[in-house]
Design a protein around this motif. Structure first.
Motif, PDB file in Angstrom:
ATOM      1  N   THR A 210     -19.505   7.024 -10.307  1.00 30.39           N
ATOM      2  CA  THR A 210     -18.217   6.826 -10.967  1.00 30.39           C
ATOM      3  C   THR A 210     -17.599   8.188 -11.266  1.00 30.39           C
ATOM      4  OG1 THR A 210     -19.226   6.780 -13.173  1.00 30.39           O
ATOM      5  CG2 THR A 210     -18.976   4.673 -12.041  1.00 30.39           C
TER       6      THR A 210
ATOM      7  N   PRO B  76     -13.511  -0.504  -9.109  1.00 33.08           N
ATOM      8  CA  PRO B  76     -14.659  -1.116  -9.791  1.00 33.08           C
ATOM      9  C   PRO B  76     -14.917  -2.546  -9.318  1.00 33.08           C
ATOM     10  CG  PRO B  76     -13.347   0.118 -11.360  1.00 33.08           C
ATOM     11  CD  PRO B  76     -12.562   0.099 -10.077  1.00 33.08           C
TER      12      PRO B  76
ATOM     13  N   VAL C 176     -25.767   2.784 -10.101  1.00 31.58           N
ATOM     14  CA  VAL C 176     -24.421   3.270 -10.405  1.00 31.58           C
ATOM     15  C   VAL C 176     -24.567   4.459 -11.338  1.00 31.58           C
ATOM     16  CG1 VAL C 176     -22.133   2.692 -11.270  1.00 31.58           C
ATOM     17  CG2 VAL C 176     -23.555   0.905 -10.218  1.00 31.58           C
TER      18      VAL C 176
ATOM     19  N   VAL D 171     -16.897   5.264  -7.060  1.00 27.66           N
ATOM     20  CA  VAL D 171     -16.182   4.233  -7.808  1.00 27.66           C
ATOM     21  C   VAL D 171     -15.096   4.932  -8.607  1.00 27.66           C
ATOM     22  CG1 VAL D 171     -16.340   2.343  -9.458  1.00 27.66           C
ATOM     23  CG2 VAL D 171     -18.307   2.901  -8.010  1.00 27.66           C
TER      24      VAL D 171
ATOM     25  N   THR E 142     -17.270  -1.209 -15.851  1.00 28.38           N
ATOM     26  CA  THR E 142     -18.071  -1.497 -14.653  1.00 28.38           C
ATOM     27  C   THR E 142     -18.945  -2.734 -14.863  1.00 28.38           C
ATOM     28  OG1 THR E 142     -18.126   0.892 -14.233  1.00 28.38           O
ATOM     29  CG2 THR E 142     -19.621  -0.490 -12.953  1.00 28.38           C
TER      30      THR E 142
END
Length: 248
Positions: free
Chosen positions: A83, A97, A116, A137, A157
């Protein structure tokens, strides 16, 4: 970890504040996620400040896995997402997302292990971290203020994960303890009003009476009535009739 293996691992990379780790745990648990991994937290681990902020999600912190560096944290994973608000000139797929969590769900269903990555509070993930990811992301935030709080990013998320893996009702109305009115209950209510209004001369003139009654029936059928609503409407009409009779 004793959590559900059919979910991604959320990896907090070099988190700085225990409070944010605790808030992230709470956000994960809000949406049914419990696989947290911590990479070199600045203030060490465990951290009492994290426990204070977890607010009921302390089990996630107790079971969180601690790693000295990112390669160790994602060493068992087959697909990693990072991210970040910026692509950092690294050529990778950039996913929203929503799309990212759909891809995660698909890969996990195939038996893959997905992670993630979430970066530290001050500056986010470094290029070296992102280089180890298969995809990025990116949250569609205000470009003039793109920085997201760590727990907020985790929450967003996790919410998208929930949307992709659980049936989410986009709109609903709860009828309360009384429950929705049955067709028979609504029919009796319609007859009660029709009879009383007929006696009061409401359906006038006679040429329009039939269509007025149809419109009234249609009104009742359009209303999402509960049993309590029906009882109250019966009571209103009875009281109006009593009041009129007392006046006479």
């Amino acid at each position: 970890m004793t959590g559900n293996v059919s979910q991604p691992a959320f990896v907090l990379v070099r988190p700085q504040m225990g409070e944010n780790i605790g808030a992230a745990a709470r956000a994960m648990w809000n949406f049914g996620l419990d696989r947290m991994r911590l990479v070199a937290p600045r203030d060490g681990w465990p951290n009492p400040a994290a426990d204070a902020m977890a607010s009921g999600a302390g089990r996630l912190l107790d079971e969180a896995q601690l790693f000295p560096d990112l390669p160790d944290a994602v060493g068992d994973c087959t697909y990693v997402m990072a991210t970040t608000a910026r692509s950092r000139d690294l050529t990778k797929p950039v996913l929203s997302p929503e799309r990212a969590m759909r891809v995660a769900a698909e890969r996990i269903a195939e038996g893959q292990k997905v992670a993630v990555l979430f970066g530290p509070e001050r500056a986010g993930l470094e290029n070296e971290d992102i280089a180890r990811a298969n995809a990025i992301v990116s949250v569609p935030v205000n470009p003039g203020f793109a920085s997201l709080n760590l727990a907020q990013c985790v929450l967003l998320t996790a919410y998208e994960w929930r949307r992709q893996t659980q049936h989410v009702q986009v709109e609903m109305t709860e009828p309360g303890t009384a429950g929705w009115a049955t067709g028979q209950e609504v029919e009796k209510l319609a007859m009660h009003y029709e009879q009383r209004l007929d006696g009061a001369g409401f359906f006038f003139p006679d040429t329009k009476a039939a269509s007025m009654k149809v419109n009234l029936r249609n009104l009742w059928s359009r209303m999402p009535l509960t049993t309590a609503d029906v009882q109250m409407l019966h009571g209103i009409m009875r009281q109006m009739v009593r009041w009129k009779e007392r006046g006479e």
